[in-house]
Structure formats: structure tokens, C-alpha cells
Design a protein around this motif. Structure first.
Motif, short mmCIF file in Angstrom:
data_model
loop_
_atom_site.label_atom_id
_atom_site.label_comp_id
_atom_site.label_asym_id
_atom_site.label_seq_id
_atom_site.Cartn_x
_atom_site.Cartn_y
_atom_site.Cartn_z
N PRO A 254 0.79 -1.23 0.00
CA PRO A 254 0.00 0.00 0.00
C PRO A 254 0.82 1.28 0.00
N SER A 255 2.09 1.19 0.39
CA SER A 255 2.96 2.37 0.33
C SER A 255 4.40 1.91 0.46
N SER A 256 5.32 2.84 0.27
CA SER A 256 6.74 2.52 0.39
C SER A 256 7.19 2.49 1.85
N GLY A 311 -5.12 2.34 -20.04
CA GLY A 311 -4.54 2.53 -18.72
C GLY A 311 -3.07 2.89 -18.74
N TYR A 312 -2.46 2.93 -19.93
CA TYR A 312 -1.05 3.32 -20.02
C TYR A 312 -1.00 4.83 -20.20
N SER A 313 -0.94 5.52 -19.10
CA SER A 313 -1.20 6.95 -19.03
C SER A 313 -0.29 7.79 -19.92
N ARG A 314 -0.86 8.85 -20.46
CA ARG A 314 -0.09 9.81 -21.25
C ARG A 314 0.96 10.52 -20.39
N ARG A 367 12.26 -6.80 -14.11
CA ARG A 367 10.87 -6.47 -13.82
C ARG A 367 10.59 -4.97 -13.92
N ILE A 368 9.36 -4.70 -14.24
CA ILE A 368 8.81 -3.34 -14.16
C ILE A 368 7.57 -3.46 -13.29
N THR A 369 7.57 -2.77 -12.16
CA THR A 369 6.52 -2.93 -11.17
C THR A 369 5.45 -1.86 -11.31
N SER A 370 4.31 -2.12 -10.68
CA SER A 370 3.24 -1.12 -10.63
C SER A 370 3.69 0.11 -9.87
N CYS A 371 4.56 -0.08 -8.87
CA CYS A 371 5.08 1.07 -8.11
C CYS A 371 5.96 1.96 -8.99
N GLU A 372 6.78 1.34 -9.83
CA GLU A 372 7.62 2.12 -10.75
C GLU A 372 6.76 2.97 -11.67
N ILE A 380 -0.58 6.42 -7.39
CA ILE A 380 -0.38 5.25 -6.55
C ILE A 380 -0.63 3.98 -7.36
N ASN A 381 -0.08 2.87 -6.87
CA ASN A 381 -0.19 1.62 -7.62
C ASN A 381 -1.63 1.13 -7.72
N TYR A 382 -2.50 1.50 -6.77
CA TYR A 382 -3.92 1.16 -6.87
C TYR A 382 -4.50 1.64 -8.22
N GLU A 383 -4.20 2.90 -8.54
CA GLU A 383 -4.75 3.49 -9.77
C GLU A 383 -4.19 2.81 -11.00
N VAL A 384 -2.92 2.44 -10.95
CA VAL A 384 -2.29 1.77 -12.09
C VAL A 384 -3.00 0.46 -12.40
N LEU A 385 -3.22 -0.38 -11.37
CA LEU A 385 -3.90 -1.66 -11.58
C LEU A 385 -5.31 -1.46 -12.11
N CYS A 386 -6.06 -0.57 -11.47
CA CYS A 386 -7.45 -0.35 -11.89
C CYS A 386 -7.53 0.16 -13.32
#
Length: 399
Positions: A254-256, A311-314, A367-372, A380-386
Motif C-alpha cells: 500500500p505504500s513505500s 490505462g497506459y497513461s499519457r 521487472r517493471i513494477t506497478s510502483c515504478e 499510486i499503484n492502486y490506480e495503475v492496476l485499476c
């Protein structure tokens, strides 16, 4: 699949994460100094599968978790809950948001458990349930400092104390309604995954105090729940009767600032695509909208069919990298709605059809993570997954 870009969902990793969470919760519950306030000996797990299980596919994930013994699920909307019921989910389904009045009959029909934040909501539910000759289960929302929904639970000033007393009285009146059955009390931490726990301690104190006063008013034997993903990692005192893991079930922290040593997680979601086009451009040529990328050398450009509508943000323009053949390739030019371009000049043997990892891990451990990705976007990684889960087709591993 109808696209050359997709989400890969590893259900084996979901199972692993759930079982690791259960072990941690069981251990932490035994050490919980508030154990005497618990209705259940070991806390039940209410799996958070709102937003299509954070983009991972709610029905597939819920069925996987139900087979592992999960009896409680939580979603945001009535539509999400109905989809689970129609998908065959038998367990309790809690609605975490305020319910529109035009959904009350659906709640009864599909045996859903809404959260109640006001006496008005309870009376409307009771009226519909009474007409149908049914009893509806609900959960009482308590605002302990999040400021979102629920009865205010603060002590202190005369104004706050009056709010608290009003809440206790109204909840007692709701418990007396013939067609309403209160099953539990629920609250939510606002910053449990941060460095300081002072505010979190205050929230838990508020929650336990008002629950105690509600019980003294005659509303007894209800489960209590306040522990979210951050609390499961950092705050075993908050486990109580029901814990609500969300992002950690899907293999993300949920956070670093949380202690990652307490829970070894495996990412559930990967995002992949195939290269669909390759060309070589010359020095001085441009790539993409706005001519943001200008070639400083003869450059081999590959196009992949994923963009900001997927979902691959500009916001990743000029920042993001992907994995191709075990090496990182920069995304160049502005990310388009449905496509983006990558520089593969320095990667030997790239061909049309080669797999590109946008988020995830290759066989060599790169690896390339959702956090990266989240850090590059400033989110936040929540938004990336969604966001990835909205349009891309899903491919499941471990069904």
C-alpha cells in the motif's frame, strides 16, 4: 484474444497472497491486546474485490478465493455485487458505498449486505424489506477520522460529543427495526500505511469506544472491522473480528513506508503486448503527436498496441520503459490513445510478434513494477492496476 495487448492474471499468486495474509492475521490476532473485544477467535477475511478486483477480474478472483474458504467479499457498487452473484458467488457481499434508493429491491433480491451511514438510509431499507416480508442484513459505518461516510465517532468538544450520542441513539433505533439486522460495525483508517501511527491510534481508540457505548445501549454481538491492507501489515492491534485486505491480495504494497519483510507478496497482474510494426527512422525524424521525440541517430522504432485508453497513461510520455528480450526499451514520443512507440535500436533481433512486458517480470527476473509506473505518473499503484483493467482483455493462469 481480439487484441495484441492483454493483462495476464496469475491466480496461483492470488492464492499464495491470500494464504500468506491469513497466516499473518492469525499470528497477529493471537498477540492482539484487544483480543477480548473480538467476536471471532481468528478474524475473518473480507476480500476487497471492488473495481473488478482492482482490474484483475472480480468473478475469477472471487471464485478462486471462495475455494480457499473466503466467506466475505466487499465491493463498491450494487452492479459489482450483482455480477458476483450472477457469477455464482455464495458468500456475504458487503457494499462499501452509499446505496442509491433505486437499488433497494436489487439488494433484497440478490441478498446483499449494504453499509448504512444514516437513519434515513435504514428507514428506506426497512420499508422495502418489510413490504417484501424479508429481513435485510446491513453494516453500520462509523467515521473515526477518515471524513468520508458514516456516523461521527469523536469524543471531546460538546459538539462532537453530541454527534456521538446522536449516533448511538440512532443506531439503537435502527437495531430495533423489524426488517433490519445489523451484523457489524465498520470504519476505515486514513493513514495507517504512513510513518506516524499517532492518528491511527486515535482512530482505533475512537472506534473501540463508540462500539463499546453502542453495545452498552443494547446493540450486542456485532463484528467489528477497521483493518485494511496497511493495518494488516503494520497494526495487529486493529485486527478485531474482520480484516479487509485489498491491494496486498493482488501482490502490491500500500505504500513505500510499510514493512515489506512481514509479508512476501507475489504480483497477480502483468501487462503485456506484441510488437505489431517496426520501422527505422533517420536522424532528425520525429515520432508521435507534438513531435516530442526527435531522433539523434538512425533509430529502430517498434509500435505496440497499448495506449492511454488501456490505462497506459499519457503522463508516462518520455519517462516509461518496457522489457523486450530481457532488456529495457524506452517509450518514445507521446503515448497515443491505443498505441505507443518504443526505441529498440540497441536490442538485437527484435521482430514483429515479439512479446513486450509493460508491467511484470521476465524469465530472467527483470521487472517493471506497478510502483515504478505509479511513481513515474505521480500517482499510486492502486490506480495503475485499476486503469489497466478497464479495457484490456484478461488472460488467466492457474485456473
Amino acid at each position: 484474444m481480439n487484441r495484441q495487448a492483454w493483462i495476464e492474471i496469475n491466480l496461483n499468486n492470488l492464492k499464495y497472497n491470500y494464504q500468506e495474509i491469513k497466516k499473518l492475521v492469525t499470528k497477529g490476532s493471537k498477540e492482539n491486546k484487544y483480543n477480548s473485544n473480538k467476536l471471532y477467535n481468528i478474524p475473518k477475511i473480507a476480500s476487497i474485490i471492488k473495481a473488478n478486483a482492482y482490474g484483475c477480474g472480480a468473478i475469477k478472483c472471487a471464485k478462486t478465493l471462495e475455494k480457499l474458504g473466503c466467506e466475505m467479499f466487499a465491493v463498491a457498487t450494487v452492479k459489482e455485487a450483482i455480477e458476483l452473484r450472477q457469477g455464482g458467488i455464495k458468500g456475504d457481499i458487503i457494499l462499501l458505498g452509499i446505496i442509491p434508493e433505486n437499488t433497494l429491491e436489487d439488494i433484497l433480491e440478490y441478498n446483499l449486505c449494504p453499509i448504512i451511514s444514516s437513519k434515513k438510509e435504514a428507514l428506506a431499507l426497512n420499508f422495502v424489506a418489510e413490504k417484501k416480508g424479508k429481513i435485510i442484513k446491513c453494516v453500520i459505518a462509523i467515521d473515526t477520522g477518515m471524513g468520508r461516510i458514516g456516523w461521527r465517532a469523536f469524543d471531546g468538544s460538546d459538539f462532537k460529543r453530541a454527534d456521538r450520542l446522536k449516533a448511538i441513539n440512532e443506531i439503537k433505533e435502527i437495531d430495533d427495526l423489524k426488517s433490519i439486522e445489523i451484523t457489524g460495525f465498520l470504519s476505515h483508517f486514513s493513514s495507517v500505511d504512513g510513518a506516524s501511527m499517532e492518528y491511527t491510534n486515535w482512530q482505533l481508540k475512537n472506534f473501540l469506544k463508540i462500539c463499546e457505548e453502542i453495545e452498552e445501549a443494547g446493540v450486542k454481538n456485532k463484528w467489528k472491522s477497521i483493518a485494511n491492507s496497511g493495518a494488516i501489515l503494520e497494526y495487529p492491534e486493529s485486527f478485531l473480528d474482520v480484516v479487509r485486505p485489498g491491494i496486498i491480495m493482488y501482490g502490491c504494497y500500500p505504500s513505500s513506508e510499510v514493512d515489506r519483510e512481514k509479508l512476501n507478496l507475489k504480483p497477480v497482474m502483468s501487462v503485456k503486448a506484441e510488437i505489431v510494426h517496426i520501422k527505422t527512422i533517420e536522424i532528425g525524424d520525429f515520432v508521435g503527436y507534438g513531435r516530442l521525440f526527435k531522433a539523434k541517430r538512425n533509430t529502430k522504432i517498434a509500435t505496440i498496441p497499448i495506449g492511454y485508453a488501456d490505462g497506459y497513461s499519457r503522463l508516462l510520455t518520455g519517462k516509461a520503459e518496457v522489457l523486450v528480450k530481457g532488456k529495457r526499451a524506452k517509450v518514445v514520443g507521446a503515448i497515443c490513445m491505443d498505441q505507443c512507440m518504443i526505441d529498440v535500436t540497441d536490442i538485437y533481433g527484435v521482430e514483429i510478434g515479439d512479446e513486450v512486458i509493460i508491467m511484470g517480470e521476465d524469465v530472467s527476473g527483470n521487472r517493471i513494477t506497478s510502483c515504478e509506473i505509479a511513481n513515474l505518473e505521480g500517482t499510486i499503484n492502486y490506480e495503475v492496476l485499476c486503469s489497466f483493467g478497464i479495457r484490456l482483455p484478461h488472460k488467466y493462469i492457474g485456473e
